[in-house]
Design a protein around this motif. Structure first.
Motif, mmCIF file in Angstrom:
data_model
loop_
_atom_site.group_PDB
_atom_site.id
_atom_site.type_symbol
_atom_site.label_atom_id
_atom_site.label_comp_id
_atom_site.label_asym_id
_atom_site.label_seq_id
_atom_site.Cartn_x
_atom_site.Cartn_y
_atom_site.Cartn_z
ATOM 1 N N ILE A 55 0.844 -1.195 0.000
ATOM 2 C CA ILE A 55 0.000 0.000 0.000
ATOM 3 C C ILE A 55 0.880 1.246 0.000
ATOM 4 O O ILE A 55 1.809 1.353 0.795
ATOM 5 C CB ILE A 55 -0.920 0.015 1.232
ATOM 6 N N SER A 56 0.565 2.172 -0.881
ATOM 7 C CA SER A 56 1.364 3.403 -0.905
ATOM 8 C C SER A 56 0.518 4.587 -1.354
ATOM 9 O O SER A 56 -0.488 4.420 -2.059
ATOM 10 C CB SER A 56 2.565 3.254 -1.842
ATOM 11 N N GLY A 57 0.939 5.771 -0.904
ATOM 12 C CA GLY A 57 0.342 7.000 -1.381
ATOM 13 C C GLY A 57 1.075 7.450 -2.637
ATOM 14 O O GLY A 57 1.970 6.761 -3.128
ATOM 15 N N GLY A 58 0.716 8.597 -3.163
ATOM 16 C CA GLY A 58 1.301 9.053 -4.417
ATOM 17 C C GLY A 58 2.062 10.354 -4.295
ATOM 18 O O GLY A 58 2.670 10.653 -3.268
ATOM 19 N N LEU A 59 1.993 11.153 -5.337
ATOM 20 C CA LEU A 59 2.785 12.373 -5.450
ATOM 21 C C LEU A 59 2.077 13.580 -4.848
ATOM 22 O O LEU A 59 0.854 13.697 -4.921
ATOM 23 C CB LEU A 59 3.075 12.658 -6.927
ATOM 24 N N THR A 60 2.868 14.462 -4.267
ATOM 25 C CA THR A 60 2.378 15.730 -3.756
ATOM 26 C C THR A 60 2.981 16.849 -4.590
ATOM 27 O O THR A 60 4.175 16.823 -4.897
ATOM 28 C CB THR A 60 2.795 15.929 -2.282
ATOM 29 N N LYS A 61 2.164 17.822 -4.972
ATOM 30 C CA LYS A 61 2.693 18.935 -5.761
ATOM 31 C C LYS A 61 3.690 19.728 -4.931
ATOM 32 O O LYS A 61 3.408 20.131 -3.805
ATOM 33 C CB LYS A 61 1.556 19.834 -6.248
ATOM 34 N N ASN A 62 4.865 19.945 -5.515
ATOM 35 C CA ASN A 62 5.942 20.626 -4.820
ATOM 36 C C ASN A 62 6.729 21.442 -5.835
ATOM 37 O O ASN A 62 7.280 20.895 -6.791
ATOM 38 C CB ASN A 62 6.844 19.598 -4.129
ATOM 39 N N ALA A 63 6.761 22.757 -5.636
ATOM 40 C CA ALA A 63 7.434 23.639 -6.594
ATOM 41 C C ALA A 63 8.917 23.298 -6.727
ATOM 42 O O ALA A 63 9.491 23.373 -7.823
ATOM 43 C CB ALA A 63 7.270 25.097 -6.165
ATOM 44 N N LYS A 64 9.547 22.897 -5.644
ATOM 45 C CA LYS A 64 10.967 22.560 -5.692
ATOM 46 C C LYS A 64 11.211 21.311 -6.537
ATOM 47 O O LYS A 64 12.208 21.224 -7.252
ATOM 48 C CB LYS A 64 11.517 22.361 -4.279
ATOM 49 N N ASP A 65 10.302 20.354 -6.447
ATOM 50 C CA ASP A 65 10.427 19.151 -7.270
ATOM 51 C C ASP A 65 10.361 19.504 -8.747
ATOM 52 O O ASP A 65 11.080 18.934 -9.573
ATOM 53 C CB ASP A 65 9.315 18.153 -6.936
ATOM 54 N N ALA A 66 9.483 20.436 -9.090
ATOM 55 C CA ALA A 66 9.302 20.807 -10.489
ATOM 56 C C ALA A 66 10.537 21.502 -11.060
ATOM 57 O O ALA A 66 10.751 21.510 -12.278
ATOM 58 C CB ALA A 66 8.084 21.716 -10.630
ATOM 59 N N GLU A 67 11.359 22.078 -10.183
ATOM 60 C CA GLU A 67 12.546 22.807 -10.633
ATOM 61 C C GLU A 67 13.795 21.933 -10.705
ATOM 62 O O GLU A 67 14.841 22.385 -11.162
ATOM 63 C CB GLU A 67 12.795 23.987 -9.683
ATOM 64 N N ARG A 68 13.720 20.712 -10.266
ATOM 65 C CA ARG A 68 14.884 19.828 -10.282
ATOM 66 C C ARG A 68 15.326 19.523 -11.710
ATOM 67 O O ARG A 68 14.509 19.476 -12.636
ATOM 68 C CB ARG A 68 14.572 18.527 -9.549
ATOM 69 N N ALA A 69 16.605 19.267 -11.865
ATOM 70 C CA ALA A 69 17.151 18.984 -13.193
ATOM 71 C C ALA A 69 16.578 17.694 -13.775
ATOM 72 O O ALA A 69 16.443 17.551 -14.999
ATOM 73 C CB ALA A 69 18.672 18.897 -13.126
ATOM 74 N N ASP A 70 16.234 16.744 -12.903
ATOM 75 C CA ASP A 70 15.714 15.473 -13.386
ATOM 76 C C ASP A 70 14.186 15.404 -13.350
ATOM 77 O O ASP A 70 13.595 14.318 -13.442
ATOM 78 C CB ASP A 70 16.286 14.315 -12.557
ATOM 79 N N ALA A 71 13.532 16.578 -13.210
ATOM 80 C CA ALA A 71 12.069 16.608 -13.135
ATOM 81 C C ALA A 71 11.450 16.226 -14.480
ATOM 82 O O ALA A 71 11.946 16.597 -15.544
ATOM 83 C CB ALA A 71 11.588 17.989 -12.720
#
Length: 208
Positions: free
Chosen positions: A54-70
């Motif tokens: 059982i697992s949850g999913g993704l949370t919107k995060n501005a820093k994640d969107a700015e990552r080089a591997d995003a």
């Protein structure tokens, strides 16, 4: 104008018949589901955590969107996950690191369940069939990936949508206007430990 009115009028009767058949099918589904619950009431159960990851999913995060591997990928929100079906007419996208995307990517056979909303909607969901390649899911949508070959996703999902509706209402928490279930509660959800052939038979009947 008369031709348009006649055309629209000609559709009224088929629409009414379709709505009546839909209501009849819905009633039959719940009658079969009640019979399943009655026939399995004395059978042993297993908590969901023993038969699925059982697992949850993704949370919107501005820093994640700015990552080089995003990377930007489609993801399912609570609005997409309805009881016994998925509404994929409006699927949003999210940007996250490749690692997070890979860990939350959905696979065919995953059982999806909603975390929160109205109390009677807790745990509602459906089986993911791989309709959208590379699709992920929101943190408010739980994914149960079966790890026990003695259980089938279609039966587990049907059980969660029938018996589970009352079970989640009882065991969910309530804050101001919002009810929810957490991973710990979902892990304890009891699933009848019945033979796989019986699960498939019930699931096929409900699907029909």
């Amino acid at each position: 104008q008369r031709r348009i009115v006649d055309l629209i009028g000609a559709l009224d009767a088929p629409i009414a018949r379709a709505e009546a058949l839909g209501g009849h099918a819905e009633s039959l589904w719940w009658r079969v589901a009640a019979h399943i619950e009655e026939s399995t009431s004395s059978r042993p159960t297993k908590p969901l955590s023993e038969i699925a990851d059982i697992s949850g999913g993704l949370t919107k995060n501005a820093k994640d969107a700015e990552r080089a591997d995003a990377v930007e990928v489609p993801y399912l929100r609570v609005a997409n996950v309805l009881r016994r079906r998925l509404d994929l007419t409006d699927v949003a996208t999210i940007s996250a690191s490749r690692g997070k995307v890979d860990s939350s990517q959905l696979l065919p056979g995953d059982v999806l369940m909603s975390e929160g909303g109205d109390r009677d909607k807790l745990g509602r969901g459906a089986v993911w069939r791989g309709q959208i390649p590379g699709c992920t899911h929101q943190n408010h949508v739980f994914r149960a990936r079966l790890t026990n070959e003695d259980f089938t996703p279609d039966f587990v999902s049907a059980w969660a949508n029938s018996f589970g509706q009352r079970w989640f209402e009882t065991h969910g928490t309530q804050t101001t206007g919002i009810a929810s279930i957490n991973k710990s509660t979902l892990s304890k959800f009891p699933v009848p430990d019945i033979p796989l052939e019986e699960q498939v038979r019930w699931a096929d009947l409900l699907q029909a």
